[in-house]
Design an enzyme around this catalytic site. Structure first.
Site, PDB file in Angstrom:
ATOM      1  N   LYS A  67      32.494  -0.348  35.777  1.00 47.24           N
ATOM      2  CA  LYS A  67      32.422   0.141  34.515  1.00 47.24           C
ATOM      3  C   LYS A  67      30.602   0.945  34.693  1.00 47.24           C
ATOM      4  O   LYS A  67      30.239   1.369  33.929  1.00 47.24           O
ATOM      5  CB  LYS A  67      32.885  -1.154  33.726  1.00 47.24           C
ATOM      6  CG  LYS A  67      33.613  -1.355  32.950  1.00 47.24           C
ATOM      7  CD  LYS A  67      34.128  -2.422  32.130  1.00 47.24           C
ATOM      8  CE  LYS A  67      35.923  -2.159  31.659  1.00 47.24           C
ATOM      9  NZ  LYS A  67      36.462  -3.255  30.875  1.00 47.24           N
ATOM     10  N   ALA A 157      19.149 -17.913  30.754  1.00 48.69           N
ATOM     11  CA  ALA A 157      17.956 -16.546  30.971  1.00 48.69           C
ATOM     12  C   ALA A 157      18.851 -15.277  30.663  1.00 48.69           C
ATOM     13  O   ALA A 157      18.422 -14.469  29.353  1.00 48.69           O
ATOM     14  CB  ALA A 157      17.522 -16.686  32.395  1.00 48.69           C
TER      15      ALA A 157
END
Ligand code: ATR
Length: 275
Positions: A67, A157
């Site tokens: 993708k 993060a």
């Protein structure tokens, strides 16, 4: 008139449900299409795509692991695909340019709103995961104007990076990032976009995130209740859904992009559920 050719490209591809879904759409709408599955070599995605369109192919769906490559390969992108960083739909425009679109987020939102009657406007939403699957759906979810959207991930993060990337789309919604063990308040809607269920793992969430009014959506689907949805039910969630409806809604939106006709999804969801 001969059929126009469409396909899904991935690696592996033999378990893909897309050919079955799109042939039901074609039958239902009378659109003259043929839809197949193509396995591209891991190092040969771009060549496979170019060959497909050179050979007269009209449109491709793209699945794991290509993708992101599809998004990069395109000459131009639909607005909703831009921030997604990944594309599940390719076609050529009239100038012969390769266009990338992403219909995954549309599929998720439509399944929640139209098929299950779940409102996202004003809702407090918890999204689990910060990988490609989550990045692909955040834009359309934020477009629904939730009151808040909290992204929880094992690697905090990565969740924080997504809040930065989507800050402009948040509007009045409070957008925040955290670890799995941090949220301890109830949410209206919880969307699991991690791949933890694939390994039978559960994100270590505090059960307080679920109350008797909480709707839970696992973007994965399987014949049995997913590990995450079972956990939600055991902790008293109002309703749980898996990602089969999302899969069929994203396919219907790709079909509409290619053919200009939107198929009815309800009969296809029923048929695939019993498949
Ligand atoms: P996808 O395209 O399916 O999103 P991905 O980009 O590899 O795949 O992202 C997988 C997501 O599932 C990530 O959020 C990942 O967490 P990390 O960012 O910390 O890697 C999450 N994930 C995968 N396995 C997990 C597990 N066993 N427990 C919790 N989270 C998991």
């Amino acid at each position: 008139m001969s059929n126009e050719l469409y396909a899904v490209v991935g690696h592996p591809i033999n378990h893909s449900k897309s050919p079955k879904i799109h042939s039901q759409f074609a039958q239902q709408t009378g659109e003259p299409i043929e839809y197949t599955a193509v396995q591209a070599p891991l190092e040969g995605f771009a060549a496979t795509v170019h060959q497909f369109f050179k050979g007269g192919g009209k449109g491709l769906n793209v699945t794991v692991p290509f993708k992101e490559q599809a998004w990069e390969l395109a000459d131009c992108r639909a607005v909703r695909a831009e921030k997604a960083g990944a594309a599940n739909t390719l076609y050529q425009n009239q100038e012969g340019q390769l266009v990338a679109d992403n219909t995954d987020g549309h599929g998720l939102v439509r399944d929640l709103l139209a098929n299950h009657g779940v409102q996202l406007k004003g809702a407090h939403i918890l999204v689990l995961g910060a990988g490609g699957a989550v990045r692909g759906v955040l834009g359309p979810v934020l477009e629904q104007q939730p009151a808040s959207l909290t992204i929880a991930n094992r690697t905090v993060a990565k969740a924080e990076a997504l809040t930065t990337l989507f800050a402009d789309e948040a509007g009045a919604a409070t957008l925040s990032a955290c670890g799995f063990d941090e949220p301890d308040q109830p949410f209206d809607v919880i969307i699991n976009g991690t791949s933890a269920s694939l390994q039978g793992d559960l994100p270590p969430l505090c059960a307080n995130v679920i109350t008797a009014g909480t709707v839970v959506y696992d973007m994965m689907y399987s014949l049995q209740t997913t590990t995450f949805n079972q956990w939600a039910l055991d902790n008293g969630a109002l309703r749980v859904f898996d990602g089969l409806g999302m899969l069929i809604e994203q396919a219907a939106e790709s079909f509409r992009v290619w053919r200009g006709v939107r198929p009815e999804t309800a009969p296809v969801i029923d048929a695939m559920r019993n498949d």
